[in-house]
Design an enzyme around this catalytic site. Sequence first.
Site, mmCIF file in Angstrom:
data_model
loop_
_atom_site.group_PDB
_atom_site.id
_atom_site.type_symbol
_atom_site.label_atom_id
_atom_site.label_comp_id
_atom_site.label_asym_id
_atom_site.label_seq_id
_atom_site.Cartn_x
_atom_site.Cartn_y
_atom_site.Cartn_z
ATOM 1 N N ASP A 133 0.838 -1.210 0.000
ATOM 2 C CA ASP A 133 0.000 0.000 0.000
ATOM 3 C C ASP A 133 0.873 1.261 0.000
ATOM 4 O OD1 ASP A 133 0.927 -0.221 2.583
ATOM 5 O OD2 ASP A 133 -1.037 0.012 3.543
ATOM 6 N N SER A 134 2.205 1.086 0.073
ATOM 7 C CA SER A 134 3.123 2.214 -0.133
ATOM 8 C C SER A 134 2.942 2.804 -1.529
ATOM 9 C CB SER A 134 4.577 1.772 0.072
ATOM 10 O OG SER A 134 4.871 0.643 -0.711
ATOM 11 N N LYS A 151 -1.530 -9.298 2.685
ATOM 12 C CA LYS A 151 -0.779 -8.897 3.876
ATOM 13 C C LYS A 151 -1.614 -7.884 4.644
ATOM 14 C CE LYS A 151 3.082 -6.143 3.660
ATOM 15 N NZ LYS A 151 2.659 -4.930 4.382
ATOM 16 N N GLU A 195 -1.617 -5.455 8.567
ATOM 17 C CA GLU A 195 -0.778 -4.929 9.652
ATOM 18 C C GLU A 195 -1.401 -5.183 11.019
ATOM 19 O OE1 GLU A 195 0.139 -0.797 8.901
ATOM 20 O OE2 GLU A 195 0.964 -1.240 6.910
ATOM 21 N N GLU A 201 9.096 -4.497 10.262
ATOM 22 C CA GLU A 201 9.565 -3.225 9.694
ATOM 23 C C GLU A 201 10.158 -2.342 10.788
ATOM 24 O OE1 GLU A 201 6.797 -1.218 7.105
ATOM 25 O OE2 GLU A 201 8.032 0.586 7.000
HETATM 26 O O1 KIV Z 1 3.567 -1.189 1.571
HETATM 27 C C1 KIV Z 1 4.751 -1.554 1.614
HETATM 28 O O2 KIV Z 1 5.576 -1.229 0.745
HETATM 29 C C2 KIV Z 1 5.159 -2.422 2.708
HETATM 30 C C3 KIV Z 1 6.624 -2.695 2.852
HETATM 31 C C4 KIV Z 1 7.312 -1.518 3.401
HETATM 32 C C5 KIV Z 1 6.863 -3.905 3.662
HETATM 33 O O3 KIV Z 1 4.347 -2.840 3.466
#
Ligand code: KIV
Length: 272
Positions: free
Chosen positions: A42-43, A110, A112, A179
């Site tokens: 989600d980055s 994924k 969090e 992280e």
């Molecule tokens: O969204 C992302 O890029 C991530 C990584 C930093 C692990 O979750």
Amino acid sequence: MNVLDFQKMKDEGRKISMVTCYDYSSARAVAESSIDCILVGDSLAMTMHGFPNTLSATTSMMTLHTAAVARGASSKFIVADLPFLSYRKGLKDAMHSVHELMSAGAHAVKLEGVHGHANIVRHIVDSGVPVMGHLGLTPQSVHALGGMKVQARTNAAVKILASEARELEQAGCFALVLECVPTEAARQVTNLLKIPTIGIGAGPGVSGQVLVYQDMIGMNPGFKPKFLRTYAKVFDTIQTALNAYDQDVKSGNFPNDIESYSQIHQVNREVA
Ligand code: KIV
């Protein structure tokens, strides 16, 4: 690589390499590389859309990017992030997001943290969808954490991290991203768990590493956190190419005869 290989690689002491990827052309480059697996993180809200953090990522945004990556890298194992709050609004909403991402071509999702949604993790896993956890610095909680800060720096915080990691493993996660945590904390959690850990800013004692594609190829020149290693200067290379093209256009040097069509070519040949 498939989901079972994550455990196999940890058991055999082989490191797992993961990189984020958000679009078709980058996915083609990753597909041709030896990188083990892809994270549609989600980055992308930041790297692809220019938002200041990941909170603006939505399920439809994640789905669009996941589908593009899946078309470009069909041979790679693809993990897609469940975006901010999508798994905190109840099971039905969470499963809607999971369904969208998996239908777009993800092989796993994924999410969090774990407090308050371990049951959702378990339900997703029981539905046949592999889940990767994410602890330490969890960017979707940036405001609760008071900024993007290194986590688990005290013994008490390491204990909490370890117990959350255990909870995610028990809920059925196949791997866990750690992280921005100190090397020793990450090593301790990695040794505690059976499942592999994938670190970003978590030192060398984890089962694998993940970096953001744009950061590691040098597309983000102002961004230089301690943990980042850049393997290319792609921003500079692109600048050089753009300026050379600009100069060629303005000087009349581009296009030349070879780069232009004659009338006979137009009649006899397909555009190539
Ligand atoms: O969204 C992302 O890029 C991530 C990584 C930093 C692990 O979750």
